[in-house]
Design a protein around this motif. Structure first.
Motif, mmCIF file in Angstrom:
data_model
loop_
_atom_site.group_PDB
_atom_site.id
_atom_site.type_symbol
_atom_site.label_atom_id
_atom_site.label_comp_id
_atom_site.label_asym_id
_atom_site.label_seq_id
_atom_site.Cartn_x
_atom_site.Cartn_y
_atom_site.Cartn_z
ATOM 1 N N ALA A 55 9.403 11.174 -7.590
ATOM 2 C CA ALA A 55 9.355 11.165 -9.055
ATOM 3 C C ALA A 55 10.067 9.930 -9.572
ATOM 4 C CB ALA A 55 10.016 12.425 -9.625
ATOM 5 N N PRO A 56 9.562 9.323 -10.644
ATOM 6 C CA PRO A 56 10.232 8.137 -11.200
ATOM 7 C C PRO A 56 11.592 8.482 -11.752
ATOM 8 C CG PRO A 56 8.476 8.871 -12.657
ATOM 9 C CD PRO A 56 8.347 9.681 -11.407
ATOM 10 N N VAL A 114 13.164 10.815 -4.093
ATOM 11 C CA VAL A 114 12.243 11.388 -3.118
ATOM 12 C C VAL A 114 12.900 12.624 -2.494
ATOM 13 C CG1 VAL A 114 10.936 11.001 -0.998
ATOM 14 C CG2 VAL A 114 11.266 9.121 -2.629
ATOM 15 N N VAL A 115 12.196 13.754 -2.545
ATOM 16 C CA VAL A 115 12.643 14.992 -1.904
ATOM 17 C C VAL A 115 11.610 15.334 -0.829
ATOM 18 C CG1 VAL A 115 13.177 17.425 -2.210
ATOM 19 C CG2 VAL A 115 13.778 15.783 -4.016
ATOM 20 N N GLU A 168 0.818 -1.215 0.000
ATOM 21 C CA GLU A 168 0.000 0.000 0.000
ATOM 22 C C GLU A 168 0.854 1.269 0.000
ATOM 23 O OE1 GLU A 168 -2.728 -0.168 3.246
ATOM 24 O OE2 GLU A 168 -3.386 -2.212 2.794
ATOM 25 N N CYS A 169 2.162 1.110 -0.014
ATOM 26 C CA CYS A 169 3.048 2.272 0.035
ATOM 27 C C CYS A 169 2.911 3.099 -1.243
ATOM 28 C CB CYS A 169 4.490 1.805 0.196
ATOM 29 S SG CYS A 169 5.690 3.161 0.221
ATOM 30 N N PRO A 170 2.699 4.400 -1.140
ATOM 31 C CA PRO A 170 2.566 5.230 -2.350
ATOM 32 C C PRO A 170 3.790 5.177 -3.248
ATOM 33 C CG PRO A 170 1.851 6.436 -0.393
ATOM 34 C CD PRO A 170 2.491 5.180 0.094
ATOM 35 N N LEU A 171 4.970 4.942 -2.677
ATOM 36 C CA LEU A 171 6.176 4.903 -3.500
ATOM 37 C C LEU A 171 6.144 3.739 -4.486
ATOM 38 C CD1 LEU A 171 8.940 5.718 -0.856
ATOM 39 C CD2 LEU A 171 7.724 7.270 -2.380
ATOM 40 N N GLU A 172 5.361 2.686 -4.171
ATOM 41 C CA GLU A 172 5.246 1.569 -5.097
ATOM 42 C C GLU A 172 4.592 2.012 -6.402
ATOM 43 O OE1 GLU A 172 6.380 -1.713 -4.648
ATOM 44 O OE2 GLU A 172 7.452 -0.660 -3.064
ATOM 45 N N ARG A 173 3.670 2.964 -6.321
ATOM 46 C CA ARG A 173 3.026 3.459 -7.548
ATOM 47 C C ARG A 173 4.051 4.159 -8.425
ATOM 48 N NH1 ARG A 173 -0.950 5.508 -3.975
ATOM 49 N NH2 ARG A 173 -0.540 7.660 -4.632
ATOM 50 N N VAL A 174 4.993 4.838 -7.780
ATOM 51 C CA VAL A 174 6.040 5.523 -8.545
ATOM 52 C C VAL A 174 6.909 4.496 -9.257
ATOM 53 C CG1 VAL A 174 7.983 7.107 -8.390
ATOM 54 C CG2 VAL A 174 6.013 7.412 -6.887
ATOM 55 N N HIS A 175 7.269 3.398 -8.524
ATOM 56 C CA HIS A 175 8.121 2.369 -9.120
ATOM 57 C C HIS A 175 7.433 1.677 -10.281
ATOM 58 C CE1 HIS A 175 10.580 1.838 -5.171
ATOM 59 N NE2 HIS A 175 11.059 2.777 -5.927
ATOM 60 N N HIS A 176 6.194 1.232 -10.026
ATOM 61 C CA HIS A 176 5.552 0.325 -10.973
ATOM 62 C C HIS A 176 4.745 1.031 -12.053
ATOM 63 C CE1 HIS A 176 6.890 -2.957 -8.532
ATOM 64 N NE2 HIS A 176 6.207 -2.557 -7.478
ATOM 65 N N HIS A 177 4.298 2.252 -11.799
ATOM 66 C CA HIS A 177 3.441 2.930 -12.781
ATOM 67 C C HIS A 177 4.064 4.209 -13.317
ATOM 68 C CE1 HIS A 177 0.388 0.093 -11.615
ATOM 69 N NE2 HIS A 177 0.440 0.495 -10.359
ATOM 70 N N GLY A 178 5.232 4.577 -12.809
ATOM 71 C CA GLY A 178 5.902 5.764 -13.324
ATOM 72 C C GLY A 178 5.177 7.059 -13.002
ATOM 73 N N GLU A 179 4.396 7.080 -11.912
ATOM 74 C CA GLU A 179 3.657 8.284 -11.540
ATOM 75 C C GLU A 179 4.528 9.206 -10.685
ATOM 76 O OE1 GLU A 179 0.219 7.088 -9.408
ATOM 77 O OE2 GLU A 179 -0.609 5.880 -11.037
ATOM 78 N N THR A 180 4.347 10.508 -10.876
ATOM 79 C CA THR A 180 4.952 11.479 -9.960
ATOM 80 C C THR A 180 3.953 11.747 -8.843
ATOM 81 O OG1 THR A 180 6.284 12.496 -11.686
ATOM 82 C CG2 THR A 180 5.855 13.810 -9.720
ATOM 83 N N LEU A 181 4.411 11.670 -7.624
ATOM 84 C CA LEU A 181 3.521 11.706 -6.466
ATOM 85 C C LEU A 181 3.943 12.827 -5.517
ATOM 86 C CD1 LEU A 181 1.309 10.170 -4.788
ATOM 87 C CD2 LEU A 181 3.189 8.908 -3.759
#
Length: 768
Positions: free
Chosen positions: A488-489, A501-502, A453-466
């Motif tokens: 950011a990916p 991650v900043v 459920e970690c939001p950073l996983e979306r960055v890894h797997h979907h290339g989304e900037t969060l």
């Protein structure tokens, strides 16, 4: 084998007279001489060639005319000449034993050949094959059957109809082991036809028929049997007489393996983007692949046999320095090194060199194999990467924001100084660890945060900037660090390979946000309370209070509730504080007192809370007096609860309020008694009737000796002043029994009864 001479362009190697009709064995021997892949030669006493079979041209490129102008030793590799010369001299003591030597082909390359040699009169017979695991059989003289038996592989002689006339010993041995094998008198063609539609059997049958029909002179075919390979060779016998065909089957599995390995190795060597160079002990090039051509310039034909120093020059490690002994070796004799080399065109490159010795069958070193590749671009890239890394480190370390980078598995690869300071981890301690497991494993409310459920996983797997404005990282010391971060990916051009991650410490930001949210919530409650007061939307609940000696419920405490828009009730802390801060608490207290008077008028004994602000309100006392005078309620049924803290804060106003209520006939209870830490002189000065023991001392009464002492002290104090005690927050029977033992008079709590809404009628509800 007794003689060797040339006759009519053919070599008679059987010792038989050549007549109008060749004997099958003699014809078979002549066919074998012409068709076999075994290198056969007749040598004179000095080792010069007097005859050589066609295999020399097929395998090494030497026609018989060229062989007659040379000797065996001229074809032997210089490193092997000594061994071969010594072996030939040993012929005086007997036949030459099997010997391996490298023979030069017509292109200048060397091929290892295993051969044997037998002396016959003034001549000798040489038989050899390209290197195989087994030594070659020697040709021997004798009658036709021994000559046939001496042939390598399985050999059969066929007549014009394809019937087997004769076979050698190897064929007969297989015949004994395999009842399905072809025997003398069987039709070889019929057996091939029976093997159809196998393509090899079909080709063999078609080729043999073409031989028998005089459409071709010979047939060569490799065919598989299980995991092994065999070479079928068939040729027409030359000479007068009936047509004869000699068929031989030789196991060539090792040859094919070696050929395939050689082809594969040659192809691989030529495809390698590296120079593969072999030199002999005199530093002369014996192998030079296409990678060497690309790297150093000279083509293979020019490089073979040339000194290595004529092709490449070693540059000293120190510019202008003298060359050391190690420098003088073009390709150093260490296992691996990095050296500077100058090509013939004058350009210089940095090469990585890897060496290994080349040895012969006896283990003696015969040369060196070197693999070289140009690392000049790699060195430039390494310097560029180092410069970029240093530049990046300087930039990131000057940032006030924390920064870290993760790979595709979420492991830490970069972390700047600000991140180290904020998180308490150094990069050396956390590098390679999964960042989520270290700093992001729980939600802001403390719940476990699954990695899925970690939001950073979306960055890894979907290339989304969060971007998240409210999240929590966990510091090394275990404390929560409120953060706002952007993830950011990290796109390398070959796909997302991680993220950057900043983040900033959002403690002050969150505190300000919470303060603003609280202010907005208060403003919302002000509007809501105003509406509730205007429309009389408050609701009263009543919680029973029981005597501990009899268990009888004698009175109820009134509790104020406000219903939210979703139908649930808001806790008192949400609106009472707002009411006090915005001057609405007086109106709330007046409304509650009105309802309490209405309930008392029905005979109900009730307790109600009065805020600290209302205690100092002289108009409220006047209003209570007016309401009592116009109500049928018995003042003795009303108990006004005042907190000990409020009484201590303004003792003058508190005394006036309590005394006036007492004069009106009402009773007073000190709420949350024991938490005010004030003096008790007011107990003998004020007409207080009840001391309510705070829930803090009741909740753990059975397990906390200190709480028990406090409760006992309050009971003793109340008894000394003639007051009654009420325990709040009784949740179980054990606590109830202990309170009874300690002498407490009354108790309330969920174990006694939960608060219940009061059922009103138009006649009973109080009006302001």
């Amino acid at each position: 084998m007794t003689s060797a001479a040339t006759s009519g362009g053919h070599v008679d190697v059987t010792g038989a007279e050549t007549g109008p009709v060749l004997e099958p064995a003699a014809a078979a021997a002549q066919s074998y001489w012409d068709s076999t892949d075994t290198l056969l030669a007749v040598l004179d006493a000095d080792g010069g060639f007097t005859a050589g079979n066609p295999a020399w041209q097929r395998l090494l490129g030497w026609p018989e005319s060229a062989l007659r102008r040379t000797s065996l030793l001229e074809l032997v590799h210089p490193a092997d000449v000594g061994r071969v010369r010594a072996a030939m001299a040993a012929l005086l003591q007997g036949p030459l034993p099997d010997l391996r030597a490298r023979l030069r082909d017509s292109d200048g390359r060397h091929t290892t050949v295993c051969f044997s040699r037998t002396v016959v009169g003034e001549h000798s017979i040489l038989a050899g094959q390209q290197a195989t695991a087994a030594p070659e059989r020697r040709l021997r003289g004798g009658t036709w059957q021994p000559a046939l038996d001496a042939m390598p592989g399985r050999v059969a002689v066929l007549n014009s109809s394809g019937t087997v006339l004769a076979v050698n010993q190897a064929w007969r041995d297989l015949d004994t082991a395999d009842t399905a094998h072809i025997r003398v008198g069987d039709s070889y063609l019929a057996r091939c036809d029976a093997g159809r539609p196998d393509p090899y059997a079909s080709r063999a049958a078609e080729g043999l028929r073409a031989l028998l029909a005089d459409h071709r002179d010979e047939l060569s075919l490799d065919y598989p049997v299980g995991d092994r390979w065999f070479a079928l060779h068939a040729a027409r016998l030359r000479g007068n007489g009936p047509l004869r065909v000699v068929v031989s089957h030789v196991d060539v599995s090792e040859r094919r393996r070696l050929e395939e390995a050689a082809r594969t190795q040659a192809a691989l060597l030529d495809e390698l983007d590296a120079a593969v160079i072999a030199v002999d002990l005199d530093d002369r090039v014996t192998s030079w692949n296409r990678g060497a051509e690309r790297l150093f310039g000279p083509v293979r034909g020019e490089a073979l046999g040339a000194p290595m120093s004529a092709l490449v020059e070693r540059v000293p490690d120190e510019p202008g320095g003298r060359r050391t002994a190690d420098d003088r070796a073009i390709l150093p004799e260490v296992d691996e090194s990095r050296v500077m080399l100058r090509r013939r065109d004058g350009t210089v490159l940095v090469a990585q060199v890897r060496n290994r010795p080349l040895v012969d069958d006896g283990g003696a070193q015969i040369g060196t194999l070197s693999v070289c590749w140009d690392v000049s671009a790699q060195l430039r890239a390494e310097r560029d990467v180092l410069h970029a890394r240093n530049y990046l480190a300087a930039v990131t370390d000057s940032m006030g924001e924390g920064l870290f980078a993760l790979d595709s598995e979420g492991r830490v690869t970069v972390m700047n100084q600000a991140a180290e300071g904020l998180l308490g981890w150094t990069f050396g301690e956390i590098a390679g660890q999964t960042m989520h497991e270290v700093i992001h494993h729980r939600y802001p409310d403390g719940r476990v945060f699954p990695r899925a459920e970690c939001p950073l996983e979306r960055v890894h797997h979907h290339g989304e900037t969060l971007r998240l404005v409210a999240d929590v990282f966990v510091r090394r010391d275990g404390l929560d660090l409120p953060v706002t971060y952007t993830a950011a990916p990290l796109d390398t051009g070959e796909g997302v390979s991680g993220c950057v991650v900043v983040f900033i410490d959002a403690t002050e930001v969150h505190a300000e946000q919470q303060r603003l949210a609280a202010e907005l919530n208060q403003l919302a409650w002000v509007q809501r309370l105003r509406q509730v007061l205007d429309e009389e939307l408050f609701e009263l609940f009543a919680q029973p209070i029981a005597r501990l000696d009899t268990g009888e419920v004698t009175q109820h405490e009134l509790l104020l509730r406000v219903r939210r828009s979703d139908g649930t009730f808001a806790p008192p802390g949400e609106y009472l504080t707002t009411a006090e801060e915005h001057g609405l608490i007086g109106e709330v207290d007046r409304w509650v007192i009105q309802q309490a008077l209405a309930l008392a008028a029905t005979g109900m004994h009730v307790e109600l809370n009065v805020s600290a602000s209302s205690i100092g309100d002289e108009e409220l006392l006047h209003d209570i007096e007016q309401w009592l005078s116009t109500s049928s309620a018995d003042p003795g049924l009303l108990v006004f609860e005042i907190t000990e803290t409020a009484l201590i804060q303004d003792q003058r106003a508190g005394r006036a309020f309590v005394e006036r209520l007492h004069e009106l006939g009402c009773k007073v209870a000190l709420d949350d008694f024991g938490t005010g830490y004030g003096g008790f002189t007011y107990l003998k000065q004020l007409p207080v009737h009840y001391l309510k023991i705070d829930i803090e001392f009741v909740r753990d009464l059975c397990d906390n000796q200190a709480s028990r002492h406090v409760v006992q002290a309050v009971v003793n104090l109340a008894n000394g002043f003639g007051l009654r005690t009420v325990a709040e927050g009784v949740e179980d029977q054990r606590t109830l029994e202990l309170l009874r033992e300690l002498g407490v008079d009354f108790a309330q709590g969920y174990h006694i009864g939960r608060p219940e809404p009061i059922e009103w009628t138009d006649e009973t509800r109080g009006r302001p």
